[in-house]
Design a protein around this motif. Structure first.
Motif, PDB file in Angstrom:
ATOM      1  N   LEU A  53      51.461  30.902  33.740  1.00 39.08           N
ATOM      2  CA  LEU A  53      52.104  31.677  32.669  1.00 39.08           C
ATOM      3  C   LEU A  53      51.090  32.359  31.751  1.00 39.08           C
ATOM      4  CD1 LEU A  53      54.902  29.110  31.740  1.00 39.08           C
ATOM      5  CD2 LEU A  53      54.996  31.035  33.358  1.00 39.08           C
ATOM      6  N   PRO A  54      51.472  33.527  31.172  1.00 35.65           N
ATOM      7  CA  PRO A  54      50.532  34.300  30.349  1.00 35.65           C
ATOM      8  C   PRO A  54      49.906  33.511  29.197  1.00 35.65           C
ATOM      9  CG  PRO A  54      52.489  35.604  30.807  1.00 35.65           C
ATOM     10  CD  PRO A  54      52.759  34.244  31.368  1.00 35.65           C
ATOM     11  N   ASP A  55      50.733  32.791  28.415  1.00 36.85           N
ATOM     12  CA  ASP A  55      50.141  32.093  27.259  1.00 36.85           C
ATOM     13  C   ASP A  55      49.268  30.921  27.711  1.00 36.85           C
ATOM     14  OD1 ASP A  55      52.490  30.694  28.051  1.00 36.85           O
ATOM     15  OD2 ASP A  55      52.492  29.625  26.147  1.00 36.85           O
ATOM     16  N   GLU A  56      49.576  30.361  28.890  1.00 40.86           N
ATOM     17  CA  GLU A  56      48.776  29.251  29.395  1.00 40.86           C
ATOM     18  C   GLU A  56      47.441  29.745  29.964  1.00 40.86           C
ATOM     19  OE1 GLU A  56      51.335  26.994  31.989  1.00 40.86           O
ATOM     20  OE2 GLU A  56      52.632  26.420  30.316  1.00 40.86           O
ATOM     21  N   GLY A  57      47.462  30.944  30.559  1.00 42.84           N
ATOM     22  CA  GLY A  57      46.205  31.558  31.006  1.00 42.84           C
ATOM     23  C   GLY A  57      45.291  31.809  29.816  1.00 42.84           C
ATOM     24  N   GLU A  58      45.887  32.315  28.743  1.00 40.24           N
ATOM     25  CA  GLU A  58      45.115  32.570  27.513  1.00 40.24           C
ATOM     26  C   GLU A  58      44.562  31.252  26.953  1.00 40.24           C
ATOM     27  OE1 GLU A  58      47.048  34.880  24.480  1.00 40.24           O
ATOM     28  OE2 GLU A  58      45.577  34.303  22.967  1.00 40.24           O
ATOM     29  N   PHE A  59      45.392  30.227  26.963  1.00 40.90           N
ATOM     30  CA  PHE A  59      44.961  28.922  26.448  1.00 40.90           C
ATOM     31  C   PHE A  59      43.746  28.423  27.217  1.00 40.90           C
ATOM     32  CE2 PHE A  59      44.767  24.359  26.349  1.00 40.90           C
ATOM     33  CZ  PHE A  59      45.013  24.040  25.026  1.00 40.90           C
ATOM     34  N   LEU A  60      43.829  28.454  28.545  1.00 36.44           N
ATOM     35  CA  LEU A  60      42.710  27.929  29.357  1.00 36.44           C
ATOM     36  C   LEU A  60      41.474  28.821  29.247  1.00 36.44           C
ATOM     37  CD1 LEU A  60      44.258  26.568  32.667  1.00 36.44           C
ATOM     38  CD2 LEU A  60      43.359  25.282  30.721  1.00 36.44           C
ATOM     39  N   ALA A  61      41.699  30.125  29.132  1.00 35.83           N
ATOM     40  CA  ALA A  61      40.559  31.038  28.974  1.00 35.83           C
ATOM     41  C   ALA A  61      39.744  30.655  27.747  1.00 35.83           C
ATOM     42  CB  ALA A  61      41.051  32.478  28.861  1.00 35.83           C
ATOM     43  N   LYS A  62      40.455  30.295  26.680  1.00 34.82           N
ATOM     44  CA  LYS A  62      39.775  29.943  25.424  1.00 34.82           C
ATOM     45  C   LYS A  62      39.237  28.523  25.459  1.00 34.82           C
ATOM     46  CE  LYS A  62      42.286  33.197  22.459  1.00 34.82           C
ATOM     47  NZ  LYS A  62      43.488  33.389  21.644  1.00 34.82           N
ATOM     48  N   GLY A  64      38.423  26.628  28.202  1.00 36.58           N
ATOM     49  CA  GLY A  64      37.493  26.301  29.281  1.00 36.58           C
ATOM     50  C   GLY A  64      36.131  26.949  29.100  1.00 36.58           C
ATOM     51  N   GLY A  65      35.172  26.467  29.885  1.00 40.06           N
ATOM     52  CA  GLY A  65      33.826  27.057  29.883  1.00 40.06           C
ATOM     53  C   GLY A  65      33.786  28.316  30.730  1.00 40.06           C
ATOM     54  N   ALA A  66      34.715  28.434  31.660  1.00 35.51           N
ATOM     55  CA  ALA A  66      34.815  29.603  32.546  1.00 35.51           C
ATOM     56  C   ALA A  66      36.182  29.540  33.225  1.00 35.51           C
ATOM     57  CB  ALA A  66      33.709  29.597  33.598  1.00 35.51           C
ATOM     58  N   THR A  67      36.607  30.651  33.808  1.00 33.88           N
ATOM     59  CA  THR A  67      37.939  30.715  34.433  1.00 33.88           C
ATOM     60  C   THR A  67      37.842  31.351  35.812  1.00 33.88           C
ATOM     61  OG1 THR A  67      38.993  30.887  32.256  1.00 33.88           O
ATOM     62  CG2 THR A  67      40.288  31.648  34.134  1.00 33.88           C
ATOM     63  N   TYR A  68      38.692  30.854  36.705  1.00 37.16           N
ATOM     64  CA  TYR A  68      38.752  31.374  38.072  1.00 37.16           C
ATOM     65  C   TYR A  68      40.061  32.120  38.294  1.00 37.16           C
ATOM     66  CZ  TYR A  68      38.868  31.364  43.178  1.00 37.16           C
ATOM     67  OH  TYR A  68      38.935  31.738  44.503  1.00 37.16           O
ATOM     68  N   ILE A  69      39.979  33.370  38.700  1.00 39.98           N
ATOM     69  CA  ILE A  69      41.173  34.158  39.026  1.00 39.98           C
ATOM     70  C   ILE A  69      41.125  34.574  40.489  1.00 39.98           C
ATOM     71  CG2 ILE A  69      42.410  36.313  38.587  1.00 39.98           C
ATOM     72  CD1 ILE A  69      41.811  36.022  35.644  1.00 39.98           C
ATOM     73  N   ASN A  70      42.164  34.146  41.226  1.00 45.41           N
ATOM     74  CA  ASN A  70      42.245  34.403  42.663  1.00 45.41           C
ATOM     75  C   ASN A  70      43.592  35.063  42.933  1.00 45.41           C
ATOM     76  OD1 ASN A  70      43.326  33.637  45.358  1.00 45.41           O
ATOM     77  ND2 ASN A  70      41.372  32.607  45.625  1.00 45.41           N
ATOM     78  N   MET A  71      43.562  36.187  43.654  1.00 44.45           N
ATOM     79  CA  MET A  71      44.743  37.045  43.810  1.00 44.45           C
ATOM     80  C   MET A  71      45.600  36.690  45.026  1.00 44.45           C
ATOM     81  SD  MET A  71      43.994  39.319  41.443  1.00 44.45           S
ATOM     82  CE  MET A  71      45.003  40.755  41.876  1.00 44.45           C
ATOM     83  N   GLY A  72      45.350  35.538  45.643  1.00 44.25           N
ATOM     84  CA  GLY A  72      45.925  35.229  46.960  1.00 44.25           C
ATOM     85  C   GLY A  72      47.426  35.401  47.108  1.00 44.25           C
ATOM     86  N   THR A  73      48.198  34.681  46.299  1.00 47.85           N
ATOM     87  CA  THR A  73      49.663  34.738  46.445  1.00 47.85           C
ATOM     88  C   THR A  73      50.262  35.181  45.116  1.00 47.85           C
ATOM     89  OG1 THR A  73      49.664  32.351  46.006  1.00 47.85           O
ATOM     90  CG2 THR A  73      49.944  33.028  48.294  1.00 47.85           C
ATOM     91  N   LEU A  74      50.452  36.466  44.951  1.00 53.24           N
ATOM     92  CA  LEU A  74      50.936  36.999  43.671  1.00 53.24           C
ATOM     93  C   LEU A  74      52.417  36.699  43.463  1.00 53.24           C
ATOM     94  CD1 LEU A  74      49.145  40.457  43.503  1.00 53.24           C
ATOM     95  CD2 LEU A  74      48.548  38.339  42.313  1.00 53.24           C
TER      96      LEU A  74
END
Ligand SMILES: Nc1ncnc2c1ncn2[C@@H]1O[C@H](COP(=O)(O)OP(=O)(O)OP(=O)(O)O)[C@@H](O)[C@H]1O
Ligand SMILES: Cc1ncsc1CCO
Ligand SMILES: [Mg+2]
Length: 278
Positions: A53-62, A64-74
């Motif tokens: 979810l968008p707000d959870e992606g933002e939460f982890l981005a802030k 975490g030390g780094a973030t992994y984004i993988n486009m496999g199954t959109l």
């Protein structure tokens, strides 16, 4: 002059820092290999968390030390989650790893990958065909207009992606890792070839995805270039060792996770690498 010993020392530092600090690297990744990504991140000493979810992606981005984004199954929600998270990462200067899996399939994937150009991923990680196609989509040298990716698989050699990898690294100011039988890592100035691994890695899905997740763990503790080198080196080392203990893909994957966990910093730094200047 390139100092190989200095690079090896930085690899040792990255491995040891991760094992000591257990950095969080959150992921938005595909549902095929998510579990393998998390287990590989834990095996090298990182902490994993996967969200949609968008707000959870933002939460982890802030958080975490780094973030992994993988486009496999959109999924439809990613139309909002991915650009939102990538923008937060870019605006906060947090490192992030992009795996442009299956570039060329569908309009949402193309639209999202085009948007990522301005959010400059710290490490772009992919197989040769994905790297060439991304350079093409972003209008950079070495790219092609049409993707040669076959589903999620490469049809190009790692060497064929050299110019694209260098152009992408120059654009982002980070690093690019091209996987294959021999892996190529570049920061736009140096090109490193990393040897090792196993043919079994083509017979289990997710070695590339989990390599990207592990690169995110190291990116929380080292520069993008050293993170890309360290993750590739430990994959090649563990792949070699696992092949000596397994005779088929299923048992290979189990042995591989164990070898990822057991690899010492010195052994990872000593995995064969060849360095050339661009
Ligand atoms: N023939 C091979 N010999 C040695 N190592 C290999 C070979 N093929 C792949 N590898 C290793 O496997 C890992 C994943 O690379 P690969 O190019 O298969 O990724 P990928 O195609 O993105 O995988 P996936 O999408 O299934 O996760 C890398 O560490 C790479 O070095
Ligand atoms: C097989 C597969 N399909 C979508 S993502 C994925 C994992 C390998 O990239
Ligand atoms: Mg892949």
């Amino acid at each position: 002059m390139v100092n190989k010993e200095e690079i090896q020392n930085q690899i040792i530092q990255a491995v040891e820092t991760v094992r000591r600090t257990n950095p969080l690297a959150g992921s938005i990744t595909n549902t095929v290999t998510m579990n393998f990504v998390a287990n590989a991140q834990l095996a090298v000493g990182g902490s994993a968390a996967m969200v949609y979810l968008p707000d959870e992606g933002e939460f982890l981005a802030k958080a975490g030390g780094a973030t992994y984004i993988n486009m496999g199954t959109l999924l439809p929600v990613y139309e909002e989650t991915l650009p939102h998270t990538a923008k937060v990462l870019y605006d906060t200067g947090k490192p992030w790893i992009l795996d442009p899996v299956a570039i060329g399939i569908g309009t949402l994937r193309t639209q999202l990958l085009r948007q990522f150009k301005d959010y400059k991923p710290s490490v772009v990680r992919g197989n040769a065909s994905e790297i060439i196609a991304l350079a093409g989509l972003w209008g950079l040298d070495g790219g092609t207009d049409v993707s040669n990716v076959r589903g999620v698989d490469s049809t190009d050699s790692v060497n064929a992606a050299k110019a694209a990898a260098v152009a992408l690294a120059k654009w982002t100011g980070g690093a690019v890792a091209v996987s294959g039988e021999t892996d190529l890592i570049t920061d736009g100035n140096l090109i490193v070839f990393s040897q090792g691994g196993s043919h079994f890695m083509e017979k289990i899905t997710g070695f590339g995805c989990s390599l990207g997740g592990v690169a995110a763990v190291y990116a929380a503790a080292a520069s993008p270039f050293i993170a890309a080198l360290t993750s590739t080196a430990v994959y090649n080392l563990a792949g070699n060792r696992a092949e000596n203990k397994a005779d088929a893909p299923g048992s290979f994957q189990v042995q591989f996770l164990d070898e990822l966990y057991k690899a010492t910093a010195e052994d990872i730094a000593d995995n064969p690498l060849e360095i050339e200047e661009v």
